[in-house]
Structures are given as structure tokens and as C-alpha cells.
Design a protein around this motif. Structure first.
Motif, PDB file in Angstrom:
ATOM      1  N   ALA A  65       7.650  -2.717   2.924  1.00 29.30           N
ATOM      2  CA  ALA A  65       6.878  -3.826   3.671  1.00 29.30           C
ATOM      3  C   ALA A  65       5.408  -3.508   3.442  1.00 29.30           C
ATOM      4  O   ALA A  65       4.910  -4.422   3.578  1.00 29.30           O
ATOM      5  CB  ALA A  65       7.138  -4.011   5.046  1.00 29.30           C
ATOM      6  N   GLU A  66       5.051  -2.145   3.383  1.00 27.62           N
ATOM      7  CA  GLU A  66       3.756  -2.004   3.248  1.00 27.62           C
ATOM      8  C   GLU A  66       3.130  -1.740   1.898  1.00 27.62           C
ATOM      9  O   GLU A  66       2.262  -2.028   1.618  1.00 27.62           O
ATOM     10  CB  GLU A  66       3.431  -0.483   4.175  1.00 27.62           C
ATOM     11  CG  GLU A  66       3.676  -0.450   5.715  1.00 27.62           C
ATOM     12  CD  GLU A  66       2.422  -1.323   6.211  1.00 27.62           C
ATOM     13  OE1 GLU A  66       1.507  -1.439   5.605  1.00 27.62           O
ATOM     14  OE2 GLU A  66       2.541  -1.408   7.535  1.00 27.62           O
ATOM     15  N   ALA A  67       4.231  -1.031   0.849  1.00 26.78           N
ATOM     16  CA  ALA A  67       3.528  -0.827  -0.285  1.00 26.78           C
ATOM     17  C   ALA A  67       4.128  -1.640  -1.415  1.00 26.78           C
ATOM     18  O   ALA A  67       3.869  -1.551  -2.487  1.00 26.78           O
ATOM     19  CB  ALA A  67       4.024   0.556  -0.641  1.00 26.78           C
ATOM     20  N   GLY A  68       5.118  -2.581  -0.845  1.00 29.26           N
ATOM     21  CA  GLY A  68       5.848  -3.276  -1.982  1.00 29.26           C
ATOM     22  C   GLY A  68       6.651  -2.621  -2.991  1.00 29.26           C
ATOM     23  O   GLY A  68       7.241  -1.783  -2.651  1.00 29.26           O
ATOM     24  N   ILE A 101      -0.194   1.283  -0.293  1.00 29.98           N
ATOM     25  CA  ILE A 101       0.388   2.435  -0.509  1.00 29.98           C
ATOM     26  C   ILE A 101      -0.025   3.629   0.271  1.00 29.98           C
ATOM     27  O   ILE A 101       0.928   4.364   0.683  1.00 29.98           O
ATOM     28  CB  ILE A 101       0.063   3.033  -1.948  1.00 29.98           C
ATOM     29  CG1 ILE A 101       0.816   1.977  -2.926  1.00 29.98           C
ATOM     30  CG2 ILE A 101       0.579   4.393  -2.463  1.00 29.98           C
ATOM     31  CD1 ILE A 101      -0.043   2.179  -4.500  1.00 29.98           C
ATOM     32  N   GLY A 102      -1.306   3.716   0.921  1.00 34.13           N
ATOM     33  CA  GLY A 102      -1.668   4.719   1.906  1.00 34.13           C
ATOM     34  C   GLY A 102      -0.770   4.669   2.953  1.00 34.13           C
ATOM     35  O   GLY A 102      -0.272   5.480   3.540  1.00 34.13           O
ATOM     36  N   ALA A 103      -0.905   3.407   3.744  1.00 33.01           N
ATOM     37  CA  ALA A 103       0.000   3.004   4.800  1.00 33.01           C
ATOM     38  C   ALA A 103       1.386   3.336   4.722  1.00 33.01           C
ATOM     39  O   ALA A 103       1.910   3.962   5.719  1.00 33.01           O
ATOM     40  CB  ALA A 103      -0.220   1.643   5.113  1.00 33.01           C
ATOM     41  N   ALA A 104       1.998   3.120   3.697  1.00 43.61           N
ATOM     42  CA  ALA A 104       3.287   3.389   3.312  1.00 43.61           C
ATOM     43  C   ALA A 104       3.637   4.901   3.235  1.00 43.61           C
ATOM     44  O   ALA A 104       4.545   5.377   3.683  1.00 43.61           O
ATOM     45  CB  ALA A 104       3.898   2.865   2.159  1.00 43.61           C
ATOM     46  N   SER A 105       2.510   5.553   2.651  1.00 43.46           N
ATOM     47  CA  SER A 105       2.911   7.199   2.469  1.00 43.46           C
ATOM     48  C   SER A 105       2.841   7.708   4.062  1.00 43.46           C
ATOM     49  O   SER A 105       3.469   8.669   4.100  1.00 43.46           O
ATOM     50  CB  SER A 105       1.414   7.551   1.874  1.00 43.46           C
ATOM     51  OG  SER A 105       1.573   7.119   0.504  1.00 43.46           O
ATOM     52  N   LEU A 106       2.228   7.219   4.890  1.00 40.66           N
ATOM     53  CA  LEU A 106       2.264   7.674   6.354  1.00 40.66           C
ATOM     54  C   LEU A 106       3.839   7.578   6.760  1.00 40.66           C
ATOM     55  O   LEU A 106       4.016   8.399   7.375  1.00 40.66           O
ATOM     56  CB  LEU A 106       1.359   7.085   7.403  1.00 40.66           C
ATOM     57  CG  LEU A 106       1.103   7.713   8.518  1.00 40.66           C
ATOM     58  CD1 LEU A 106       0.580   9.008   8.593  1.00 40.66           C
ATOM     59  CD2 LEU A 106       0.300   6.650   9.571  1.00 40.66           C
ATOM     60  N   LEU A 107       4.132   6.458   6.684  1.00 45.64           N
ATOM     61  CA  LEU A 107       5.519   6.261   6.943  1.00 45.64           C
ATOM     62  C   LEU A 107       6.453   7.014   6.270  1.00 45.64           C
ATOM     63  O   LEU A 107       7.653   7.655   6.604  1.00 45.64           O
ATOM     64  CB  LEU A 107       6.111   4.733   6.852  1.00 45.64           C
ATOM     65  CG  LEU A 107       5.514   3.910   7.686  1.00 45.64           C
ATOM     66  CD1 LEU A 107       5.895   2.199   7.377  1.00 45.64           C
ATOM     67  CD2 LEU A 107       5.961   3.902   9.209  1.00 45.64           C
ATOM     68  N   ALA A 108       6.314   7.131   4.847  1.00 45.05           N
ATOM     69  CA  ALA A 108       7.199   8.281   4.005  1.00 45.05           C
ATOM     70  C   ALA A 108       6.874   9.730   4.394  1.00 45.05           C
ATOM     71  O   ALA A 108       8.097  10.230   4.376  1.00 45.05           O
ATOM     72  CB  ALA A 108       6.787   8.090   2.651  1.00 45.05           C
ATOM     73  N   PHE A 109       5.783   9.927   4.920  1.00 41.88           N
ATOM     74  CA  PHE A 109       5.679  11.278   5.456  1.00 41.88           C
ATOM     75  C   PHE A 109       6.650  11.401   6.575  1.00 41.88           C
ATOM     76  O   PHE A 109       7.315  12.635   6.596  1.00 41.88           O
ATOM     77  CB  PHE A 109       4.344  11.536   5.862  1.00 41.88           C
ATOM     78  CG  PHE A 109       4.065  12.808   6.657  1.00 41.88           C
ATOM     79  CD1 PHE A 109       3.689  13.814   5.727  1.00 41.88           C
ATOM     80  CD2 PHE A 109       4.286  12.923   8.003  1.00 41.88           C
ATOM     81  CE1 PHE A 109       3.462  15.029   6.381  1.00 41.88           C
ATOM     82  CE2 PHE A 109       3.783  14.081   8.766  1.00 41.88           C
ATOM     83  CZ  PHE A 109       3.450  15.218   7.904  1.00 41.88           C
TER      84      PHE A 109
END
Length: 396
Positions: free
Chosen positions: A32-35, A187-195
Motif C-alpha cells: 500500500a505504501e511502496a506499490g 518506499i521509505g514509509a514502507a521500509s519502516l513497516l518492513a523493518f
């Protein structure tokens, strides 16, 4: 407490919470954040985690005790208050993470049972609490068996998504982002969730008191956990994006099940069972971790002594475990999964900064060699920088 954990068991312990807590629950949120660039978000998160993983590898051999981060902070900052605050932050991150994964487990389970999610969440938390009270060897053995099952489930998703399911999602060539552009914000926002999906390796430091030969075992298990989790995450996320439209994926709290939407009923039921087992494993391991941190803080005088009470029969911290289970239940029933995941990531990143700074201070103060695992000074320095950069994305 008993030293019973070997390298394979400890690696499976770390993989259990890492894999179960992340990929089974948050692929939809990262998409949803990084597509189409969600796999790249997992790579960024892995790089951030890698530097701090090496710092943990050294610190866990210097101080192989429960409530590891608290011990690191106390040694590095020479402050009991720093130890208490760090330990409480670690325990809170475990409880918030367990609450998020309990919601994911209930989402997968509700597909099969049609039971209200609130009822399922409460039942999951109670059952996991009873297993955690059973004993560390039994609990981690159960978690290890479940981890083998959940990794097999991810391999099944990868194979089915790439080779069996219709390619209704994004072509692989479109998953690589351009070097610049507005997509990097997502991508940055999704990286926080991926973290959040990588939260797990640091939990191994909190059972170090129960590890055989921690100087040899801890570094190997931490690094194996990180490497294997990264490979599984990138491959699984790519397979899901390849098979499932992003719009549908972004709305799902049980995202991996969408890969099997057109599969035979027996295949869908089998995967739902694996997903339920995987997410339950994540709740179990985070419960174990948080209770050990609370126990470790109490055992060293930073919390009331009642939390250090250990059962004579099971040799587990009873009061600490019961308190942790109660808090997980309240959080899971009151906050949405995305908020829980983001808050977990923020808390853990702050802890990572503290841990890396503590190692820097210890290295500056102790120049003589000793019998523990060593990393160069640049490692904790980069750990601080990368953790702060990723933390900053949460406030953009």
C-alpha cells in the motif's frame, strides 16, 4: 535458568518471530505504501538491521544475560536509569509486536472458523501465555517445529506465486525503482513497516542466559537469522506482487492467502492452517522475549522483585509472563495492526540507537582484547546513522 539452547534452536527461535511476525501479516501494508517496489523496501530494512545485528552479536557475547539491551545500556552509559528505560522499551516493543501479530493470526483463523476476531484474539493470547509458562526448552522447541512449518509455507507461496497462479500482478521488471523520483517517499514509509518484519533477531539477546556456549552460539545464530529472513522476504514479496493485483493486496490483513484465491479448496485450507501456525509462533516468541526482559530487569533490581519470581517446576518467570500476556491482550483488542506495527518499529529503532551508542562507548573505554566476538568501530557508527535515518521517515 537452564542453558539449553543450541545454534539451530536459537536460529529457529529468531526466524520464528521474524518470519511469523512480518511476512505473513504486513506484505499488504508495505504494498500500500511502496506499490510495486515493496521488495526493495525489505532490502532497505535489511541493510538497516544488518549493522545493528553485528553490534548485537558482539554485545550478546560480552553480556550473555536476560534483558540484554538493558545490560548493554547500563554498561555503556553506566546508568541504572538508562538500563531500566531501555529494558522497558524493549519489553514494550515485544508486547506491541505480539499484539499486531495476534490480530494477523485472528484474521487468518476467522477465514476458517467465522468466529468474531475479538474472541479469537483473546483466545490466542491466553493459549500462547500458557505455552510460554510451560518451560523455555518446551516453548522454544514448539516454536522451532512451527518455524519449520511456516518457512515451508513461504516456499510454497513462492513456488505457487511464480509458477502456478495466474500472473495478475506486477511484472518482475517493474519491481526495480528508478534512482530518483517521488516513489522513494513511499518506499521509505514502507521500509519502516518492513523493518517491523525484521524485528526478531534482537530477541535472541534476551534468552542469552539460556544459551549453551553463548560466545560461539549468539553471533552465528543472529547472522543466520538475518540472512535467511532477508532471502525469504524478498522472494515471497516478489511472488505475491507477481500473482496478486496491488489494489487487492493493499486492503488485506491476511495477504499471503490471496495467492491461493483460485487454488483448490484443499490447498487454500492447508495454507490457511500454515499461516495460522506461523502467526501464533510470532506471538509466542514475542511473549517469551518480553517476559524475559521484565524478569531480567527485576532480577537486577530495576523493577519490583515480584517480577523475578521463577516457578520451581517449570523454571519460567511466572509473574512477568502473566503481566506480559495481560498487556498484549489489551493492546490487540484496542489498536489496529498498522499502528501497532509502526509503533513497534519506532520503539525498536530507538533501542537500536541506544544499543549502538552503548557499544561505541564500550569500545572507546575498553581497548584491551577479551574473549568475545568483535566488530569494527564503523559497524555501530553506521548502526546509529541508519537507524536514525529510517526512524526519521516515520515523521515525514
Amino acid at each position: 535458568m537452564r542453558r539449553v539452547l543450541t545454534t539451530p534452536l536459537l536460529t529457529l527461535y529468531g526466524l520464528g518471530v521474524t518470519v511469523g511476525a512480518g511476512i505473513y501479516v504486513l506484505v499488504g501494508a508495505t504494498a500500500a505504501e511502496a506499490g510495486p517496489f515493496a521488495p526493495f523496501s525489505f532490502l532497505i530494512a535489511a541493510i538497516v538491521v544488518a549493522f545493528t545485528a553485528f553490534s548485537y552479536a558482539e554485545l550478546s557475547t560480552r553480556y550473555p544475560v536476560s534483558a540484554g539491551e538493558a545490560a548493554y545500556a547500563e554498561a555503556g552509559f553506566r546508568s541504572g536509569s538508562a538500563a531500566t528505560l531501555t529494558g522497558l522499551a524493549v519489553a514494550l516493543s515485544g508486547m506491541v509486536s505480539a499484539a499486531a501479530v495476534a490480530i494477523g493470526a485472528a484474521s487468518y483463523l476467522s477465514v476458517l472458523t467465522l468466529t468474531p476476531p475479538e474472541v479469537l484474539i483473546a483466545a490466542i493470547v491466553v493459549v500462547v501465555g500458557l505455552v510460554a509458562l510451560w518451560g523455555i526448552a518446551q516453548s522454544v522447541t514448539v516454536a522451532a517445529i512451527i518455524t519449520v512449518i511456516e518457512i515451508s509455507g513461504l516456499v510454497f507461496v513462492i513456488v505457487w506465486g511464480f509458477f502456478v497462479a495466474d500472473p495478475n500482478g506486477v511484472p518482475l521488471s517493474n519491481m526495480v525503482p528508478a534512482p530518483s523520483g517521488p516513489h522513494w517517499v513511499g518506499i521509505g514509509a514502507a521500509s519502516l513497516l518492513a523493518f517491523f518484519a525484521f524485528v526478531g533477531f534482537e530477541d535472541m539477546a534476551n534468552v542469552a542466559e539460556e544459551v549453551k556456549d553463548p560466545v560461539r552460539t549468539m553471533p552465528k545464530a543472529i547472522l543466520w537469522t538475518l540472512a535467511l529472513a532477508t532471502i525469504l522476504y524478498v522472494c515471497t514479496t516478489s511472488a505475491v506482487l507477481f500473482a496478486v493485483p496491488i489494489e487487492k493486496l493493499a486492503r488485506s490483513s491476511a495477504p499471503l492467502a490471496l495467492v491461493f484465491e483460485m487454488a483448490p479448496a484443499t490447498v487454500k485450507a492447508a495454507f490457511s492452517f500454515v499461516a495460522i501456525v506461523a502467526t501464533l509462533n510470532g506471538v509466542l516468541i514475542q511473549t517469551i522475549m518480553a517476559s524475559r526482559v521484565i524478569y531480567g530487569l527485576a532480577d537486577r533490581g530495576h523493577l519490583p522483585v515480584a517480577f523475578a519470581k521463577v516457578s520451581h517446576r517449570t523454571r519460567t518467570p511466572v509473574v512477568a509472563t502473566l503481566a506480559v500476556v495481560a498487556i498484549i491482550g489489551v493492546l490487540a483488542l484496542s489498536l489496529p495492526i498498522t499502528d501497532l506495527a509502526e509503533h513497534t518499529s519506532q520503539i525498536v529503532l530507538l533501542v537500536f540507537v541506544v544499543v549502538n551508542v552503548a557499544l561505541i562507548k564500550l569500545k572507546l573505554a575498553q581497548q584491551t582484547a577479551s574473549a568475545h566476538f568483535h566488530v569494527p568501530m564503523i559497524v555501530p557508527v553506521l548502526g546509529v546513522i541508519t537507524s536514525l535515518l529510517l526512524l526519521g521517515t516515520s515523521f515525514l
